[in-house]
Scaffold this motif. Structure first.
Motif, PDB file in Angstrom:
ATOM      1  N   PHE A   1       0.827  -1.199   0.000  1.00 40.83           N
ATOM      2  CA  PHE A   1       0.000   0.000   0.000  1.00 40.83           C
ATOM      3  C   PHE A   1       0.864   1.252   0.000  1.00 40.83           C
ATOM      4  O   PHE A   1       0.487   2.269  -0.573  1.00 40.83           O
ATOM      5  CB  PHE A   1      -0.927   0.004   1.215  1.00 40.83           C
ATOM      6  N   GLU A   2       1.991   1.183   0.668  1.00 37.55           N
ATOM      7  CA  GLU A   2       2.976   2.267   0.675  1.00 37.55           C
ATOM      8  C   GLU A   2       4.347   1.612   0.675  1.00 37.55           C
ATOM      9  O   GLU A   2       4.599   0.701   1.458  1.00 37.55           O
ATOM     10  CB  GLU A   2       2.835   3.178   1.898  1.00 37.55           C
ATOM     11  N   GLU A   3       5.258   2.060  -0.180  1.00 33.93           N
ATOM     12  CA  GLU A   3       6.594   1.484  -0.238  1.00 33.93           C
ATOM     13  C   GLU A   3       7.542   2.550  -0.751  1.00 33.93           C
ATOM     14  O   GLU A   3       7.459   2.969  -1.907  1.00 33.93           O
ATOM     15  CB  GLU A   3       6.610   0.275  -1.164  1.00 33.93           C
ATOM     16  N   ASP A   4       8.459   3.006   0.100  1.00 29.08           N
ATOM     17  CA  ASP A   4       9.317   4.118  -0.272  1.00 29.08           C
ATOM     18  C   ASP A   4      10.204   3.796  -1.470  1.00 29.08           C
ATOM     19  O   ASP A   4      10.416   4.644  -2.339  1.00 29.08           O
ATOM     20  CB  ASP A   4      10.169   4.539   0.921  1.00 29.08           C
ATOM     21  N   PHE A   5      10.744   2.601  -1.533  1.00 30.08           N
ATOM     22  CA  PHE A   5      11.417   2.153  -2.752  1.00 30.08           C
ATOM     23  C   PHE A   5      10.901   0.772  -3.138  1.00 30.08           C
ATOM     24  O   PHE A   5      10.148   0.623  -4.071  1.00 30.08           O
ATOM     25  CB  PHE A   5      12.941   2.146  -2.612  1.00 30.08           C
ATOM     26  N   GLY A   6      11.301  -0.254  -2.438  1.00 23.83           N
ATOM     27  CA  GLY A   6      10.833  -1.596  -2.755  1.00 23.83           C
ATOM     28  C   GLY A   6      11.975  -2.544  -3.078  1.00 23.83           C
ATOM     29  O   GLY A   6      12.041  -3.103  -4.183  1.00 23.83           O
ATOM     30  N   LEU A   7      12.882  -2.746  -2.123  1.00 19.25           N
ATOM     31  CA  LEU A   7      14.033  -3.608  -2.366  1.00 19.25           C
ATOM     32  C   LEU A   7      13.617  -5.051  -2.627  1.00 19.25           C
ATOM     33  O   LEU A   7      14.323  -5.785  -3.321  1.00 19.25           O
ATOM     34  CB  LEU A   7      15.002  -3.537  -1.179  1.00 19.25           C
TER      35      LEU A   7
ATOM     36  N   ALA B   1       2.280  -0.166  -7.870  1.00 20.82           N
ATOM     37  CA  ALA B   1       2.536   1.153  -8.435  1.00 20.82           C
ATOM     38  C   ALA B   1       2.714   2.208  -7.356  1.00 20.82           C
ATOM     39  O   ALA B   1       3.199   3.305  -7.636  1.00 20.82           O
ATOM     40  CB  ALA B   1       1.391   1.552  -9.366  1.00 20.82           C
ATOM     41  N   ARG B   2       2.325   1.880  -6.111  1.00 23.69           N
ATOM     42  CA  ARG B   2       2.457   2.822  -5.009  1.00 23.69           C
ATOM     43  C   ARG B   2       3.828   2.693  -4.337  1.00 23.69           C
ATOM     44  O   ARG B   2       3.985   3.010  -3.160  1.00 23.69           O
ATOM     45  CB  ARG B   2       1.351   2.585  -3.988  1.00 23.69           C
ATOM     46  N   SER B   3       4.815   2.258  -5.093  1.00 24.88           N
ATOM     47  CA  SER B   3       6.179   2.108  -4.585  1.00 24.88           C
ATOM     48  C   SER B   3       7.131   2.962  -5.398  1.00 24.88           C
ATOM     49  O   SER B   3       6.843   3.322  -6.552  1.00 24.88           O
ATOM     50  CB  SER B   3       6.623   0.635  -4.669  1.00 24.88           C
ATOM     51  N   GLY B   4       8.277   3.268  -4.808  1.00 29.82           N
ATOM     52  CA  GLY B   4       9.293   3.981  -5.564  1.00 29.82           C
ATOM     53  C   GLY B   4       9.775   3.185  -6.759  1.00 29.82           C
ATOM     54  O   GLY B   4      10.037   3.743  -7.829  1.00 29.82           O
ATOM     55  N   LEU B   5       9.886   1.868  -6.585  1.00 32.34           N
ATOM     56  CA  LEU B   5      10.314   1.013  -7.693  1.00 32.34           C
ATOM     57  C   LEU B   5       9.290   1.017  -8.814  1.00 32.34           C
ATOM     58  O   LEU B   5       9.652   1.131  -9.994  1.00 32.34           O
ATOM     59  CB  LEU B   5      10.544  -0.409  -7.180  1.00 32.34           C
ATOM     60  N   GLY B   6       8.006   0.887  -8.474  1.00 31.77           N
ATOM     61  CA  GLY B   6       6.970   0.940  -9.498  1.00 31.77           C
ATOM     62  C   GLY B   6       6.967   2.270 -10.229  1.00 31.77           C
ATOM     63  O   GLY B   6       6.809   2.327 -11.455  1.00 31.77           O
ATOM     64  N   THR B   7       7.134   3.361  -9.473  1.00 32.42           N
ATOM     65  CA  THR B   7       7.203   4.692 -10.076  1.00 32.42           C
ATOM     66  C   THR B   7       8.386   4.788 -11.021  1.00 32.42           C
ATOM     67  O   THR B   7       8.283   5.335 -12.130  1.00 32.42           O
ATOM     68  CB  THR B   7       7.314   5.758  -8.975  1.00 32.42           C
ATOM     69  N   LEU B   8       9.522   4.271 -10.597  1.00 34.92           N
ATOM     70  CA  LEU B   8      10.735   4.299 -11.425  1.00 34.92           C
ATOM     71  C   LEU B   8      10.531   3.535 -12.725  1.00 34.92           C
ATOM     72  O   LEU B   8      10.860   4.025 -13.812  1.00 34.92           O
ATOM     73  CB  LEU B   8      11.903   3.701 -10.638  1.00 34.92           C
ATOM     74  N   ILE B   9       9.975   2.326 -12.627  1.00 33.42           N
ATOM     75  CA  ILE B   9       9.780   1.503 -13.820  1.00 33.42           C
ATOM     76  C   ILE B   9       8.808   2.178 -14.786  1.00 33.42           C
ATOM     77  O   ILE B   9       9.045   2.219 -16.003  1.00 33.42           O
ATOM     78  CB  ILE B   9       9.278   0.106 -13.426  1.00 33.42           C
ATOM     79  N   ARG B  10       7.726   2.742 -14.263  1.00 37.55           N
ATOM     80  CA  ARG B  10       6.747   3.401 -15.135  1.00 37.55           C
ATOM     81  C   ARG B  10       7.326   4.621 -15.833  1.00 37.55           C
ATOM     82  O   ARG B  10       6.903   4.972 -16.932  1.00 37.55           O
ATOM     83  CB  ARG B  10       5.516   3.796 -14.324  1.00 37.55           C
TER      84      ARG B  10
ATOM     85  N   LEU C   1       1.488  -3.009 -11.048  1.00 36.92           N
ATOM     86  CA  LEU C   1       0.030  -3.033 -10.934  1.00 36.92           C
ATOM     87  C   LEU C   1      -0.445  -1.950  -9.967  1.00 36.92           C
ATOM     88  O   LEU C   1       0.198  -1.667  -8.954  1.00 36.92           O
ATOM     89  CB  LEU C   1      -0.452  -4.393 -10.424  1.00 36.92           C
ATOM     90  N   ASP C   2      -1.606  -1.390 -10.268  1.00 39.53           N
ATOM     91  CA  ASP C   2      -2.216  -0.416  -9.373  1.00 39.53           C
ATOM     92  C   ASP C   2      -2.653  -1.086  -8.068  1.00 39.53           C
ATOM     93  O   ASP C   2      -3.010  -2.264  -8.037  1.00 39.53           O
ATOM     94  CB  ASP C   2      -3.427   0.228 -10.025  1.00 39.53           C
ATOM     95  N   VAL C   3      -2.626  -0.295  -7.005  1.00 37.97           N
ATOM     96  CA  VAL C   3      -3.204  -0.690  -5.712  1.00 37.97           C
ATOM     97  C   VAL C   3      -4.098   0.462  -5.277  1.00 37.97           C
ATOM     98  O   VAL C   3      -3.606   1.548  -4.973  1.00 37.97           O
ATOM     99  CB  VAL C   3      -2.131  -0.979  -4.652  1.00 37.97           C
ATOM    100  N   ARG C   4      -5.401   0.238  -5.251  1.00 39.27           N
ATOM    101  CA  ARG C   4      -6.359   1.297  -4.932  1.00 39.27           C
ATOM    102  C   ARG C   4      -6.776   1.293  -3.456  1.00 39.27           C
ATOM    103  O   ARG C   4      -7.565   2.138  -3.045  1.00 39.27           O
ATOM    104  CB  ARG C   4      -7.609   1.134  -5.800  1.00 39.27           C
TER     105      ARG C   4
END
Length: 328
Positions: A215-221, A237-246, A260-263
């Motif tokens: 639900f919240e992930e600052d990066f995602g190691l 998608a609510r992670s720093g890693l998801g944001t980076l990849i997108r 993937l989205d997490v609503r």
């Protein structure tokens, strides 16, 4: 203290864990040294997911104040990934005396290869500090249950593997997993949390799919480790890693297979994650080919050499070039 005659030129602090000690060491013993402060967590994003916090608001504020003070007195602040970089720029490094934070991204190009599990029972793994509600353990279990109950998979053909339980909590977590999944006969393997990278790599060598539905992930190691090891992974998608990849420039069709989205709405999230779990279960070979493509793309753009260069530039007082797809 270091031996006589040894004078470090750089002192490194890690968030609120070693940051205060690094500051004290630099102030008291090595005032001429460059002090780098690494930001790796956003208290307002993570404290609310910790069920053992009596006053998350107060704890988050205290940790934010502490981080800001460490950033204000450091030579340079370095944030891990795009979400923490944005946080450091907006909340921690403002004012005329403070240098803007720079962003560092762990390289995707130096993980030891692992043997890849493609045959037999599919092992679906959730990895990390699973006692934190932000990690989305309930979503993972419900999505696995949905894949079995609604999408036609057999629970005999898969196993849920959980690494990250606190000592003494395994039985409670296992009961919760089976309840969430709606599959009382689901095979589950429970392992305590470990910081041993060899143990994590040994786990990944047996895994068919890693889930990071945070639900919240600052990066995602967790997702980064799985991806670098060449293991299929679904990343929030609510992670720093998801944001980076997108934002990396990876083709949209590949992005859609791993991020993937997490609503925070089970009626939406569970079927979405279950459908992607089902896709992997139906064709594991294709899932491994997908992760190979994603890894090749990311490893070409985000290397450990580039990460080292960011740190070296911070030490020398230079501005690092912008990272691909995230504006610097």
């Amino acid at each position: 203290m270091l031996p006589d005659g040894v004078r470090p030129t750089v002192v490194v602090g890690h968030a609120r864990f070693t940051g205060p000690m690094a500051k004290a060491l630099a102030d008291q013993s090595y005032p001429q040294a460059t002090r780098l402060h690494f930001v790796h967590m956003h208290p307002d994003r993570i404290e609310w997911g910790k069920g053992d916090r009596e006053d998350a608001a107060r704890t988050a504020e205290q940790h934010t104040i502490q981080e800001r003070e460490l950033c204000e007195t450091a030579t340079r602040t370095i944030a891990v990934g795009p979400l923490l970089h944005e946080y450091a720029l907006s909340k921690l490094t403002y004012g005329p005396r403070v240098a803007d934070a720079v962003q560092v991204v762990p390289g995707f190009d130096a993980m030891p290869p692992v043997r890849r599990q493609r045959l037999g029972r599919a092992l679906i793994m959730v990895l990390g500090r699973v006692h934190n509600e932000n990690k989305g353990l309930a979503l993972a279990a419900k999505a696995v249950g949905y894949a079995v109950n609604q999408l036609g998979h057999s629970e005999e053909d898969l196993e849920l593997y959980l690494r990250g339980v606190r000592p003494g909590r395994g039985a409670d977590v296992r009961r919760a997993l089976l309840e969430w999944s709606g599959l009382p006969g689901l095979t589950t393997t429970i392992r305590n949390y470990t910081e041993n990278p060899a143990a994590v790599l040994a786990d990944l060598a047996t895994i068919s799919l890693v889930l990071m539905p945070s639900f919240e992930e600052d990066f995602g190691l967790v997702g980064w480790e799985a991806l670098c090891a060449g293991v299929p992974v679904l990343i929030s998608a609510r992670s720093g890693l998801g944001t980076l990849i997108r934002a990396s420039g990876l083709p949209d069709d590949l992005v859609a297979r791993v991020v993937l989205d997490v609503r925070k709405d089970g009626a939406v999230d569970v079927p979405l994650w279950a459908s992607h779990i089902s896709r992997v279960l139906h064709n594991r070979e294709a899932a491994f080919r997908t992760v190979e493509q994603v890894l090749a793309f990311m490893a070409d753009r985000y290397t450990w050499a580039a990460a080292v260069e960011v740190v070296e530039d911070a030490v020398r007082g230079r501005q690092s070039p912008a990272l691909p797809g995230n504006g610097g």
